[in-house]
Every structure is written in C-alpha cells, then in structure tokens.
Motif scaffolding. Sequence first.
Motif, PDB file in Angstrom:
ATOM      1  N   VAL A  33     -46.198  41.890  63.866  1.00 38.28           N
ATOM      2  CA  VAL A  33     -47.497  42.362  63.850  1.00 38.28           C
ATOM      3  C   VAL A  33     -47.396  43.585  63.267  1.00 38.28           C
ATOM      4  CG1 VAL A  33     -48.255  41.192  65.820  1.00 38.28           C
ATOM      5  CG2 VAL A  33     -46.693  43.213  66.287  1.00 38.28           C
ATOM      6  N   PHE A  34     -48.430  44.469  62.663  1.00 34.99           N
ATOM      7  CA  PHE A  34     -48.442  45.399  61.971  1.00 34.99           C
ATOM      8  C   PHE A  34     -49.466  46.543  62.271  1.00 34.99           C
ATOM      9  CE2 PHE A  34     -47.584  41.389  59.665  1.00 34.99           C
ATOM     10  CZ  PHE A  34     -46.461  41.719  59.109  1.00 34.99           C
ATOM     11  N   ARG A  35     -48.827  47.619  62.067  1.00 39.21           N
ATOM     12  CA  ARG A  35     -49.867  48.677  62.569  1.00 39.21           C
ATOM     13  C   ARG A  35     -49.807  49.679  61.181  1.00 39.21           C
ATOM     14  NH1 ARG A  35     -52.737  51.738  66.033  1.00 39.21           N
ATOM     15  NH2 ARG A  35     -52.560  53.943  65.686  1.00 39.21           N
ATOM     16  N   GLY A  36     -50.821  49.990  60.397  1.00 42.58           N
ATOM     17  CA  GLY A  36     -50.841  50.873  59.313  1.00 42.58           C
ATOM     18  C   GLY A  36     -51.411  52.366  59.980  1.00 42.58           C
ATOM     19  N   GLN A  37     -50.500  53.567  59.577  1.00 43.66           N
ATOM     20  CA  GLN A  37     -51.092  54.811  59.594  1.00 43.66           C
ATOM     21  C   GLN A  37     -51.199  55.547  58.650  1.00 43.66           C
ATOM     22  OE1 GLN A  37     -49.464  54.917  64.517  1.00 43.66           O
ATOM     23  NE2 GLN A  37     -48.521  56.600  62.951  1.00 43.66           N
ATOM     24  N   ALA A  38     -52.093  56.441  58.339  1.00 35.98           N
ATOM     25  CA  ALA A  38     -52.347  57.203  57.044  1.00 35.98           C
ATOM     26  C   ALA A  38     -51.637  58.340  57.051  1.00 35.98           C
ATOM     27  CB  ALA A  38     -54.038  57.739  57.159  1.00 35.98           C
ATOM     28  N   ASN A  39     -50.969  58.723  58.093  1.00 32.93           N
ATOM     29  CA  ASN A  39     -49.747  59.733  58.040  1.00 32.93           C
ATOM     30  C   ASN A  39     -48.670  59.361  58.742  1.00 32.93           C
ATOM     31  OD1 ASN A  39     -48.158  62.288  58.186  1.00 32.93           O
ATOM     32  ND2 ASN A  39     -50.203  63.444  58.243  1.00 32.93           N
ATOM     33  N   ILE A 139     -43.639  45.346  63.771  1.00 31.44           N
ATOM     34  CA  ILE A 139     -42.931  44.807  64.870  1.00 31.44           C
ATOM     35  C   ILE A 139     -42.468  43.358  65.135  1.00 31.44           C
ATOM     36  CG2 ILE A 139     -43.062  44.834  67.526  1.00 31.44           C
ATOM     37  CD1 ILE A 139     -43.141  47.578  66.373  1.00 31.44           C
ATOM     38  N   ASN A 140     -41.339  42.957  65.144  1.00 28.95           N
ATOM     39  CA  ASN A 140     -41.008  41.727  65.132  1.00 28.95           C
ATOM     40  C   ASN A 140     -41.427  40.942  66.494  1.00 28.95           C
ATOM     41  OD1 ASN A 140     -39.411  39.309  65.179  1.00 28.95           O
ATOM     42  ND2 ASN A 140     -37.712  40.242  63.908  1.00 28.95           N
ATOM     43  N   LYS A 141     -42.478  40.321  66.288  1.00 20.45           N
ATOM     44  CA  LYS A 141     -43.126  39.494  67.311  1.00 20.45           C
ATOM     45  C   LYS A 141     -42.239  38.413  67.847  1.00 20.45           C
ATOM     46  CE  LYS A 141     -46.530  36.392  67.338  1.00 20.45           C
ATOM     47  NZ  LYS A 141     -47.788  35.585  67.200  1.00 20.45           N
ATOM     48  N   THR A 142     -41.689  37.899  66.994  1.00 19.25           N
ATOM     49  CA  THR A 142     -40.833  36.799  67.501  1.00 19.25           C
ATOM     50  C   THR A 142     -39.604  36.988  68.473  1.00 19.25           C
ATOM     51  OG1 THR A 142     -41.214  35.428  65.420  1.00 19.25           O
ATOM     52  CG2 THR A 142     -39.438  34.751  66.672  1.00 19.25           C
ATOM     53  N   ASN A 143     -39.085  38.263  67.951  1.00 23.80           N
ATOM     54  CA  ASN A 143     -38.067  38.852  68.782  1.00 23.80           C
ATOM     55  C   ASN A 143     -38.346  39.279  70.134  1.00 23.80           C
ATOM     56  OD1 ASN A 143     -36.094  38.235  66.690  1.00 23.80           O
ATOM     57  ND2 ASN A 143     -35.472  40.204  66.087  1.00 23.80           N
ATOM     58  N   LEU A 144     -39.638  39.985  70.150  1.00 25.53           N
ATOM     59  CA  LEU A 144     -40.346  40.587  71.126  1.00 25.53           C
ATOM     60  C   LEU A 144     -40.441  39.590  72.274  1.00 25.53           C
ATOM     61  CD1 LEU A 144     -41.095  43.026  72.810  1.00 25.53           C
ATOM     62  CD2 LEU A 144     -43.342  42.923  71.516  1.00 25.53           C
ATOM     63  N   ILE A 145     -41.220  38.082  71.896  1.00 26.34           N
ATOM     64  CA  ILE A 145     -41.455  37.325  72.700  1.00 26.34           C
ATOM     65  C   ILE A 145     -40.094  36.668  73.186  1.00 26.34           C
ATOM     66  CG2 ILE A 145     -42.064  34.874  72.703  1.00 26.34           C
ATOM     67  CD1 ILE A 145     -44.488  35.698  71.059  1.00 26.34           C
ATOM     68  N   THR A 146     -38.973  36.670  72.490  1.00 21.46           N
ATOM     69  CA  THR A 146     -37.757  35.921  72.742  1.00 21.46           C
ATOM     70  C   THR A 146     -37.352  36.901  74.144  1.00 21.46           C
ATOM     71  OG1 THR A 146     -37.395  35.208  70.781  1.00 21.46           O
ATOM     72  CG2 THR A 146     -35.647  35.426  72.369  1.00 21.46           C
ATOM     73  N   LYS A 147     -37.504  38.217  73.768  1.00 24.33           N
ATOM     74  CA  LYS A 147     -36.793  39.097  74.911  1.00 24.33           C
ATOM     75  C   LYS A 147     -37.569  38.990  76.265  1.00 24.33           C
ATOM     76  CE  LYS A 147     -33.301  40.831  72.235  1.00 24.33           C
ATOM     77  NZ  LYS A 147     -33.447  41.925  71.484  1.00 24.33           N
ATOM     78  N   ASN A 269     -32.978  40.063  52.767  1.00 27.31           N
ATOM     79  CA  ASN A 269     -33.465  39.011  53.724  1.00 27.31           C
ATOM     80  C   ASN A 269     -32.898  39.284  55.503  1.00 27.31           C
ATOM     81  OD1 ASN A 269     -35.116  37.417  52.222  1.00 27.31           O
ATOM     82  ND2 ASN A 269     -33.083  36.385  51.522  1.00 27.31           N
ATOM     83  N   TYR A 270     -31.842  39.982  55.305  1.00 30.73           N
ATOM     84  CA  TYR A 270     -31.180  40.163  56.721  1.00 30.73           C
ATOM     85  C   TYR A 270     -31.969  41.330  57.458  1.00 30.73           C
ATOM     86  CZ  TYR A 270     -29.348  44.567  55.002  1.00 30.73           C
ATOM     87  OH  TYR A 270     -28.984  45.921  54.604  1.00 30.73           O
ATOM     88  N   ILE A 271     -32.623  42.086  56.513  1.00 29.09           N
ATOM     89  CA  ILE A 271     -33.412  43.270  57.339  1.00 29.09           C
ATOM     90  C   ILE A 271     -34.668  42.603  57.981  1.00 29.09           C
ATOM     91  CG2 ILE A 271     -35.186  45.207  56.695  1.00 29.09           C
ATOM     92  CD1 ILE A 271     -33.410  46.255  54.985  1.00 29.09           C
ATOM     93  N   PHE A 272     -35.148  41.402  57.682  1.00 26.09           N
ATOM     94  CA  PHE A 272     -36.263  40.968  58.281  1.00 26.09           C
ATOM     95  C   PHE A 272     -36.083  40.153  59.706  1.00 26.09           C
ATOM     96  CE2 PHE A 272     -37.878  41.307  53.875  1.00 26.09           C
ATOM     97  CZ  PHE A 272     -39.112  42.137  54.418  1.00 26.09           C
ATOM     98  N   TRP A 273     -34.586  40.406  60.085  1.00 26.76           N
ATOM     99  CA  TRP A 273     -34.356  39.915  61.318  1.00 26.76           C
ATOM    100  C   TRP A 273     -34.528  41.058  62.406  1.00 26.76           C
ATOM    101  CZ3 TRP A 273     -33.734  35.343  63.248  1.00 26.76           C
ATOM    102  CH2 TRP A 273     -33.581  34.133  62.319  1.00 26.76           C
ATOM    103  N   ASP A 274     -34.760  42.263  61.932  1.00 25.00           N
ATOM    104  CA  ASP A 274     -34.830  43.648  62.623  1.00 25.00           C
ATOM    105  C   ASP A 274     -35.772  43.741  63.611  1.00 25.00           C
ATOM    106  OD1 ASP A 274     -32.657  44.554  61.176  1.00 25.00           O
ATOM    107  OD2 ASP A 274     -33.528  46.161  60.483  1.00 25.00           O
TER     108      ASP A 274
END
Length: 322
Positions: A33-39, A139-147, A269-274
């Motif tokens: 999931v994503f959150r954009g901020q102008a600053n 925010i890695n929703k998959t990892n968050l749900i798992t935790k 690719n490994y970063i997208f497990w963060d």
Amino acid sequence: MKSDIKHSELIISSITDLIDIIERLNRSSLEFVFRGQANSEWKFSPSVERNFNIYDFENSNNRIKRYEKKLYKGFVSSAHHFVKTEDMNFDDYVDAFSLMQHYGYKTRLLDFTKSLFIALYFVIENKYEFFKNGSVYMINKTNLITKLSKKDHKLNVFLEKKDEFIAKDNNYSDEIFFNRMHDIADKCLDIERNDEFPTSILIVEPKKKNKRIMMQQGLFIMQTDFNKKFIENLASAFNGEYQDIKHIFENDISKKAKIYYNLICDDLNYIFWDDIIKLVIPYGLKTELELFMNHINVNAITLFPDEEGLKKYIDENTSKIL
C-alpha cells in the motif's frame, strides 16, 4: 530483542524508474500500500498526531477517546444537513470516522492507496510544495498481514469469534483478515469503550465506501495505542524498533547520501521483500511527472469525482496560463 524490520530508501531519477517499479510489483507475489507526500520532510503520521500535542501529557489514550467522542457526536448530530444520505453509516465507527477523514477532520486514520500512480498524484498535488522533494512510502501489506496474523489467538480471544478464523498457508485470507481488522477498529473507535488491544496497528477499509475512496483505491492504517507515536507502533507491528528506521522518516536527500534507483535496479528484486520502502521524488522531476499523470488520466477530476475535484482540476489547468 533484535529488530528485524527491513527498510530501504531510494531516489527516483526518471519516470522510467517508476514504471520499472510497477512492472516489478506486478510480477511479485507481494502486495504493497502506498502513501504520497508532497514534501519528503513532512511527518509520517495521522492528522490528530500532526496537529495536537497528544504525547505531552499522561494518559494519551484517555485524552484521544475524549476528543473522538466529542468529534463523533458533533459530526453525527449535524452531518445529515451536509452529507449525502447514501454516504452515511454512523452505526459503524470505521465508516463514520473514514467519512470524517474525507471531510478533513483530524482523526487517527492515515490515508493510503493500493495504487502507486494514485500515491504519485499526491506528490505533485500541492503547488506550495512543488519545489520541495516529495516522497512515496510503500508499506509491505503482505508482510504486515503475516505479522499481524501471528497474533491470531489474541485477536480471536478479543473478538470472541474463534470459529470464524480461516487460514491459508498459516495466514489470513484477505477477506477474513480485513473483516477481523475492521471489527477490532470498530471497537477501538467506539466512543463508549476504552479497551486494551492485542495489536497496536490496524489496516482497515470502510464497509461503505464513498466515491472518493473508491476512485482513490483508498484504505487506512491506524494505531490503537497513543502511548507511542504512530511510526513507533508501525515499527513494532513489523517486530522492529523505531530507531532502526528513524532516518528514512526524518532526513531529506540533501542531508544524507541515499541510493539512486537506476544504479541498482538490476539487483533490486530483494528490496521488494522489505517492510517499508521510501521513494524520494526530486522536485526537478515533478513537472515531468505531472504531465505523465495527466496522460494516464490520474488527476483531480478522476480522483475527486465531485465539485471540489472539478474546481481543483480547472485550477490546475488554468493556473499554468498565468
């Protein structure tokens, strides 16, 4: 206890970088999931935390409950004069508070979207911050749900719904997970309750979505505990410590050397497990990004399908003439 939260901070150099990220995410089994901020130096926290000194006193949770009770009662007593009937569902606290969030009230809900493109719109939306570096938090929703799923026994005891748990590979199915999170969030926002909760972070969607939330593919992350700041609660949900990720929420690229996406994308690719990834959008890229977003029809009138969206869209296009 050793912190195991994983995080990265990447500087975006071009639209090509962003398209590459989306293509990688499409091929991945993980969801973000994503959150954009102008600053990029803005606080990563809900509006109630940004606008009030809620941590300067003891019993922060009690103070928040008193504030939310007054906020809820004031909104519900008068909203029928201003809010469309089909948008109202005041029997559900999550729906009620998400509607208040929609109208700009200061709540504990922090807006996210399921779309990187939509998050990028909010990077360029604020013209007063157009010459500041923006950011998108992933925010890695998959990892968050798992935790959070590993807390299932405590969640079931709290909700007294032991027969409703449906497991898939020892994790929640998405539908059951969001129903469970919604139930806990509803109890958390209940103005007459003041419980202790089995998890300090919830990821929730309203059951009754208005047009804006639908078009923005919106959902929320909220905290249940105000004895700690939002980002501390988020780190804890990932079994981490805030100190380990503090720098990506407080530093700008001018203050500390970061990693340029295009220099490492071949080994990325490994970063997208963060658990948490911060994309820094340099202000010099914002004009090109604005043109690109218009080409793919992600703009004020598509994301805000109402009178305010029309005004924003006209303002955005006519202001370029002056």
